[in-house]
Scaffold this active site. Structure first.
Site, mmCIF file in Angstrom:
data_model
loop_
_atom_site.group_PDB
_atom_site.id
_atom_site.type_symbol
_atom_site.label_atom_id
_atom_site.label_comp_id
_atom_site.label_asym_id
_atom_site.label_seq_id
_atom_site.Cartn_x
_atom_site.Cartn_y
_atom_site.Cartn_z
ATOM 1 N N ASP A 158 20.242 -57.226 -130.047
ATOM 2 C CA ASP A 158 19.909 -55.803 -130.030
ATOM 3 C C ASP A 158 20.909 -54.983 -130.856
ATOM 4 O O ASP A 158 22.127 -55.081 -130.658
ATOM 5 C CB ASP A 158 19.904 -55.266 -128.596
ATOM 6 C CG ASP A 158 18.718 -55.774 -127.790
ATOM 7 O OD1 ASP A 158 17.632 -55.927 -128.374
ATOM 8 O OD2 ASP A 158 18.887 -56.024 -126.581
ATOM 9 N N ASP B 32 24.806 -61.326 -132.133
ATOM 10 C CA ASP B 32 24.148 -60.576 -131.077
ATOM 11 C C ASP B 32 22.733 -60.268 -131.583
ATOM 12 O O ASP B 32 22.419 -60.511 -132.749
ATOM 13 C CB ASP B 32 24.941 -59.293 -130.801
ATOM 14 C CG ASP B 32 24.217 -58.349 -129.877
ATOM 15 O OD1 ASP B 32 23.778 -58.791 -128.806
ATOM 16 O OD2 ASP B 32 24.072 -57.164 -130.241
#
Length: 267
Positions: A34, A32
């Site tokens: 963020d 991922d």
């Protein structure tokens, strides 16, 4: 998801006549972005480029759960109206710090690049991800980046679109990471590359959906105390064994590097 090398610790072999022995194991490493690679939510960070570094109430109050992408389209339109241009966005994205230990993890992956295929699946946007990773010097580690399309229009406004449509009821309307990961594995399998294991490094609720589809051979690395970690714990409490992947929480990404290093010693 059927994989080659289903026995723990078994090497993955070339299938074909004339191949001389085993090749190194091949692992898929999924990130991922963020609050996983970077230590902030990049959508919130870009508000630093807005006048007064705040959004007006009439914009913030339009947010609806599950429709964050649409909300960010309105945020970016507002910022464009306020005269925020590419350079200001780029400056913010480039200044966002990596999470603790992430440079160590990336350096480890780079050192063992022949063993890992690395992809990124993020509900942020392509422009921001490219800016941040290129500034940090790690963009080339990623074979593919899956994120929401973004570009600058004729007015100089940063525009954003949804990644795709899907039928998953647990994910935001614009992106289901499980769908992306499943399709990617199927595509690579058609190209005769099936991974021994999948490693998933994330933090958010939208990372739980793909992580819950991993097999017992795989490893989920949720950031400790973040939604992905809490949801995995809750599933284990309510449905023991339903979450099949090994769960390895982390506070520093250096812990992920250490786990992978120890695993490679056993292969």
């Amino acid at each position: 998801m059927k994989r080659c090398c289903e026995g723990v610790g078994l090497p993955c072999l070339f299938k074909g006549v004339g191949m001389a022995g085993p090749r190194p194991p091949r692992f898929l490493l999924v990130f991922d972005f963020d609050e996983t690679i970077i230590n902030e939510n990049s959508d919130e960070s870009i508000v630093r480029a807005a006048p007064g570094q705040v959004l007006p109430d009439h914009i913030r109050q339009t947010f609806r759960e599950g429709f964050y992408n649409e909300y960010m389209q309105r945020v970016l339109a507002y910022m464009g109206d306020q005269g925020v241009k590419m350079g200001a966005f780029k400056s913010v994205y480039e200044s966002i710090p990596l999470t603790p230990g992430m440079p160590d993890l990336f350096q480890f992956i780079s050192k063992h690049h022949e063993l890992f295929e690395v992809i990124l699946i993020s509900d942020a946007n392509m422009f921001g991800i490219e800016c941040a990773l290129k500034a940090a010097g790690f963009y080339s580690l990623f074979r593919k980046v899956f994120s929401n399309p973004s570009s600058f229009d004729k007015r100089g406004y940063l525009t954003l679109g949804p990644y795709h449509s899907h039928k998953c009821l647990d994910c935001p309307a614009n992106m289901c990471k499980r769908k992306i990961l499943t399709e990617y594995l199927a595509e690579r399998a058609q190209e005769e590359l099936e991974f021994q294991r999948v490693f998933y490094v994330g933090d958010g609720a939208n990372d739980f959906c793909p992580a819950a589809a991993l097999t017992a051979m795989d490893v989920a690395f949720p950031r400790k105390g973040f939604p992905m970690h809490r949801m995995a714990q809750e599933m284990e409490t309510k449905q023991p064994g339903a979450f099949q992947a090994t769960v390895v929480p982390w506070e520093s990404a250096a812990e992920v590097a250490h786990y992978l290093q120890e695993l490679l010693k056993k292969c």
